[in-house]
Write an enzyme that holds these catalytic residues in place. Structure first.
Site, PDB file in Angstrom:
ATOM      1  CB  SER A 250      -0.885   0.001   1.242  1.00 24.51           C
ATOM      2  OG  SER A 250      -0.082   0.346   2.365  1.00 24.51           O
ATOM      3  CE  LYS A 251      -0.417   5.783  -3.592  1.00 27.62           C
ATOM      4  NZ  LYS A 251       0.703   5.760  -4.536  1.00 27.62           N
ATOM      5  NE  ARG A 252       0.767   0.665   6.167  1.00 25.93           N
ATOM      6  CZ  ARG A 252       1.636  -0.317   6.401  1.00 25.93           C
ATOM      7  NH1 ARG A 252       2.767  -0.074   7.015  1.00 25.93           N
ATOM      8  NH2 ARG A 252       1.348  -1.554   6.046  1.00 25.93           N
TER       9      ARG A 252
END
Ligand code: GLU
Length: 497
Positions: A250-252
């Site tokens: 994910s974006k993380r």
């Protein structure tokens, strides 16, 4: 074999979805089958034309060309769900007529109350079947009178649905846990589980390969295949792509879309190679495989069911390999945006391009990504002796005994010399050696700093001729002006005193 990739155009192509597309594509290529692209754009609120365009562009960039689909058509079109609404309507009518489906008038509030009640009673929150009890004639009358309704499928009770997943083996579901799914929303648009079955059946899809997030949809879809008398395809559900910490990518974790990796200077063949090896292996520990080779050896049964990791470090290593073996002409074309960004190249003409091609191997041997190329070649375009002599790493070179003498001797030798090629540079270096008695790094480190303004970089007998070839480029070549070695040495020697 007919397989399909069915993206919803609600954003950029995520690398996890790109892997799904790739596995479908590899299967089709392996079997000499057909790879279909279908756009699942029935979620009108979230689907956009921009997203569809970017997904198509990313697939093309990856080289995953489709045999049937948007823009090229095919015998089973149209390939956008929004253009197939008439089909869903007629199949929904068929189910209603056979009383395999029914109108449901429950309001959102009612459904929410039912859900809470089920949870409070410790039951799975599924639709309780309230509107099943309304007679067909009465339901039609309410719809004709303009009441909002969805169409739901009647899930048969007390059944076990079993399918053999090509990645996971036998998967079983009891129908008691499946609430009657919505087939058609109140706005007339089909729900995913319905449209996907109609399309896969009418498009003669033989293998459905998709993310494991769809596994619980599969029994609903199998029931629909049954209801229509369609033969279900074979299913394969791929594990999610994880970040290095083993949580879903994910974006993380930084970049997650194909577009971002392209912008960051990764080559499509590297992205494809890395994605293919998430969950699949060619049967040994080979890590660098051209795509044709992967297609030759790919089999969906060989895909593992444990989650795979998308590892940017690994991708960078793979990218390095493909940069090294890529055709320099192509690398020049792909790296031009980064050169422009760095202000080193504007609109190169044929001579400018040829020059960049000739210097490219100095960069591609030692970078991970296209965007790092301009800084590797910066020494060609920018030379600032005044600044160089103030830098600690250069002062260190200059502080070594005999270094300054080497530079003065070099400047003197070059005064008379023409532009340097590999041979004449060797001759010059030989004379400087003779004059000063310095050799090896005591000779070449000072020469390097004087001619490149940097303490490290590519081999001098490649870098020096490249500088001097650049110095002869016409101003029209579109490449930032390059100062020749003679001028560099003279300037540097001047700054020493
Ligand atoms: N549109 C669905 C998705 O993007 C497709 C799922 C499927 O392949 O059936 O998740």
């Amino acid at each position: 074999m007919r397989v399909r990739f069915a993206p919803s155009p609600t954003g950029h192509l995520h690398v996890g979805n790109a892997r799904t597309a790739l596995f479908n594509w590899l299967m089709a290529r392996n079997a000499g089958g057909t790879f279909i692209l279908r756009i699942e754009d029935t979620d009108v609120e979230r689907s956009t034309d921009e997203s569809e365009a970017s997904v198509l562009e990313d697939l093309r960039w990856l080289g995953l060309h489709w045999d049937e689909g948007p823009e090229i058509g095919g015998p089973h079109g149209p390939y956008r769900q929004s253009e197939r609404l008439h089909l869903y309507r007629s199949y929904a009518q068929e189910l209603l007529a056979g009383e395999r489906a029914y109108y449901c008038f429950c309001s959102a509030d009612q459904l929410e109350a039912d859900r809470r009640a089920a949870i409070a009673a410790g039951l799975p929150p599924r639709y309780p079947g309230t509107c099943r009890r309304i007679g067909a004639a009465q339901a039609h009358a309410r719809v004709d009178a303009g009441e909002a309704a969805v169409i739901r499928f009647k899930v048969p009770d007390q059944r076990e649905i079993v399918f053999t997943d090509l990645v996971r083996g036998d998967v079983r579901f009891r129908t008691e846990v499946i609430g009657d799914p919505v087939l058609v929303r109140s706005d007339g648009n089909p729900a995913y589980n319905f449209a996907v079955v109609i399309d896969d059946a009418l498009m003669d899809v033989t293998h459905v390969v998709r993310g494991e997030d769809h596994i619980s949809n599969t029994p609903r879809q199998i029931l629909l295949y049954e209801a229509f008398g369609f033969t279900p395809p074979q299913f394969a559900h791929l594990s999610l792509v994880m970040g290095p910490d083993h949580t879903p990518l994910s974006k993380r974790h930084g970049a997650t879309s194909v577009a971002e990796f392209r912008a960051r200077g990764f080559l499509p063949e590297a992205v494809v190679n890395h994605l293919a090896l998430i969950g699949w292996s060619p049967g040994n520990d080979e890590e660098l495989l051209p795509v044709e080779e992967m297609a030759r050896r790919f089999s969906i049964q060989a895909v593992g069911h444990s989650a795979g990791v998308f590892d940017v470090e690994k991708l960078a290593w793979v990218n390095r390999h493909y940069l090294r073996i890529a055709n320099p002409t192509r690398i020049v074309r792909l790296s031009l945006p980064y050169f422009r960004q760095a202000g080193l190249v504007h609109e190169p003409d044929a001579q400018g391009i040829a020059y960049l091609e000739s210097v490219m191997p100095m960069a591609t041997g030692s970078v991970d990504r296209l965007d790092e190329i301009p800084s590797r070649l910066h020494f060609l375009f920018a030379f600032d002796a005044r600044d160089a002599v103030t830098r600690p790493e250069i002062r260190e070179v200059l502080g070594a005994p005999g270094a300054r003498e080497v530079i003065h001797a070099l400047a003197e030798e070059l005064q008379e010399a023409g532009r340097l090629d590999r041979e004449s540079f060797r001759v010059v270096a030989g004379r400087v050696k003779q004059k000063t008695g310095q050799k090896a790094r005591h000779l070449f480190h000072p020469i390097r700093v004087a001619l490149t303004g940097e303490a490290g970089g590519p081999e001098l007998d490649v870098a020096v001729p490249a500088i001097d070839r650049g110095a002869d480029l016409a101003a029209t070549s579109g490449v930032a002006q390059i100062i020749g070695c003679r001028e560099r040495a003279a300037e540097f020697a001047k700054r020493l005193t």
